[in-house]
Design a protein around this motif. Sequence first.
Motif, PDB file in Angstrom:
ATOM      1  N   ALA A   1       0.831  -1.208   0.000  1.00 46.11           N
ATOM      2  CA  ALA A   1       0.000   0.000   0.000  1.00 46.11           C
ATOM      3  C   ALA A   1       0.863   1.254   0.000  1.00 46.11           C
ATOM      4  CB  ALA A   1      -0.933  -0.005   1.207  1.00 46.11           C
ATOM      5  N   SER A   2       1.951   1.245   0.778  1.00 45.94           N
ATOM      6  CA  SER A   2       2.826   2.415   0.856  1.00 45.94           C
ATOM      7  C   SER A   2       3.521   2.675  -0.470  1.00 45.94           C
ATOM      8  CB  SER A   2       3.865   2.209   1.953  1.00 45.94           C
ATOM      9  OG  SER A   2       4.834   3.235   1.947  1.00 45.94           O
ATOM     10  N   GLU A   3       4.092   1.623  -1.088  1.00 41.94           N
ATOM     11  CA  GLU A   3       4.823   1.809  -2.338  1.00 41.94           C
ATOM     12  C   GLU A   3       3.881   2.193  -3.476  1.00 41.94           C
ATOM     13  OE1 GLU A   3       8.828   0.786  -1.854  1.00 41.94           O
ATOM     14  OE2 GLU A   3       7.456   2.124  -0.800  1.00 41.94           O
ATOM     15  N   MET A   4       2.710   1.578  -3.536  1.00 46.92           N
ATOM     16  CA  MET A   4       1.749   1.952  -4.575  1.00 46.92           C
ATOM     17  C   MET A   4       1.262   3.386  -4.367  1.00 46.92           C
ATOM     18  SD  MET A   4       1.428  -0.333  -6.869  1.00 46.92           S
ATOM     19  CE  MET A   4       0.081   0.541  -7.666  1.00 46.92           C
ATOM     20  N   GLY A   5       1.109   3.795  -3.102  1.00 46.26           N
ATOM     21  CA  GLY A   5       0.713   5.172  -2.838  1.00 46.26           C
ATOM     22  C   GLY A   5       1.743   6.166  -3.337  1.00 46.26           C
ATOM     23  N   LYS A   6       3.037   5.851  -3.165  1.00 49.16           N
ATOM     24  CA  LYS A   6       4.089   6.739  -3.672  1.00 49.16           C
ATOM     25  C   LYS A   6       4.000   6.874  -5.190  1.00 49.16           C
ATOM     26  CE  LYS A   6       7.455   5.462  -0.094  1.00 49.16           C
ATOM     27  NZ  LYS A   6       8.749   4.778   0.145  1.00 49.16           N
TER      28      LYS A   6
END
Length: 528
Positions: A77-82
């Motif tokens: 979720a964090s990497e896709m959000g970036k």
Amino acid sequence: MAKSMILGADGQPIDLASVNTPQTSQLGHLQRELQSHPTRGLTPSKLAAILDAAEQGDLTAQFDLFEDMEEKDGHIASEMGKRRRALILDWEITAPDNASTLEKRNTEQLGELVQSIPDFEDVIFDATDAIGKGFACLETEWHRVEGFWLPKTLTHRPQSWFQLHRGYRQELRLRSNTADADGIQGEALRPFGWVTHIHKAKSGYLERTALFRQLVWTYLFKNYSVGDLAEFLEIYGIPVRLGKYPPNASEREKATLLRALVGIGHNAAGIIPEGMLIDFKDAATGDPKAFELMISWCERNQSKVILGGTLTSGADGAASTNALGNVHNEVRKDLRDGDIRQLNATITRDLVYAIAAMNGLAPDGIKRCPRFGLITGETEDIQVLSEALPKLVGIGVQVPQDWANQKLGIPMPQPGQVVLGVTPVVQTAPTGTAALTAVMPAPPAQPLTVSQTMQPQLANNVQQATSPWFAQIRKLVESATSLEQIRDGLEQLIPNMTLDQFALAMGEAMAAARLAGRYEVLQEAGAL
């Protein structure tokens, strides 16, 4: 504009009556569906079955799995959000090349219409859902505002609502139990009713190009490792408790002792009857590093897949350097630029052109339609460019001013706008003797020669003759309109110098030359 004259991006006529009602409003079975959670009890065999079903055309379980992965795995979720939020940028609508006055006016009006779409940043973010899942469909509901057709809402629809038809080309269709006249299952998406963004993470069929398909196995392995680590900590993190009861203890007393053992393990407190004992044994030795190593490997692999590198996500303290971090960040920029190019094409085709066509702002079709573009806002190094531009201009390179302003991130000034500048220093042109001395080179470090020493005296002597001449030449140049006129005028000015003035100037010059020659001879004799 007549209804029959409104053409879709494929060149086919559009009936405005079909855009008044959202297409999914007639498909209630999709809206009543509840998503499943395939990650519950996920095993390698179950995961393989989900992927195989997607390749056979059943996409529902695969996209439900993708939703669970993004929801339950914080690292994904964090990497896709970036990556997705890197596309929330300023934007512009640009006219086509060599645009006419009408096209420029239409482009300006179209930009105002797009600007009036509510929560347009959310539209861009929802469209970027295609980066991980292969495609994203936003349903458009239209309404009229002050005589213009505008999107009222652009609603993201779950990928599980759609199915794929493989024919001459792949086609996304809404899932339905009905078939069209050609016998194709599902409902075709209505033109101007959808913004359909297809993101190609890799080449191939659409059901296999989703970025998340490259993450499903690391997600599964990571889940196993996390579960094993939790079990390890539960078993070995708390010391073993042994309860001892006397031989004549009743069943009730034994149950009381067991409850005390359990309570002490979680509450660190408990009571037992007198005569019973609780013995704490040393915890068994174990090493959780193997589980942590597997979890770390999975997360690094996920970062590489999503962002193209690992050093923009976390630092391990060993190979993390500023130089490597900059390299990995450049890879992220390459991915972002690729995402921007794909998204620009989709927004232009499915949204900007739809608004333009329905409001008569694209009379020549999509080929001459204004283009949507996200602005990265990156500029060149001002110091480097300020040093390079004067050199390039000096050797004859023609640099457009608007290009230079764009590279520097400096907007072009508007008419009447106050701009910064350097006040030029006005210098008057020298005349007479000053004109002769002005062309002299700077005094050299070595001693002056006799001719250089006498040059100011010569200039002073000929000032009376040359001053009127310089004034006439200046007047001639200022009034001339061509080089030929200056040439003819000079031929007429030279005879105006009197013979006495010319003789005086030549006499002074010859005398200076003779004296200089004698001085040089004497110098040579002294050296001998």
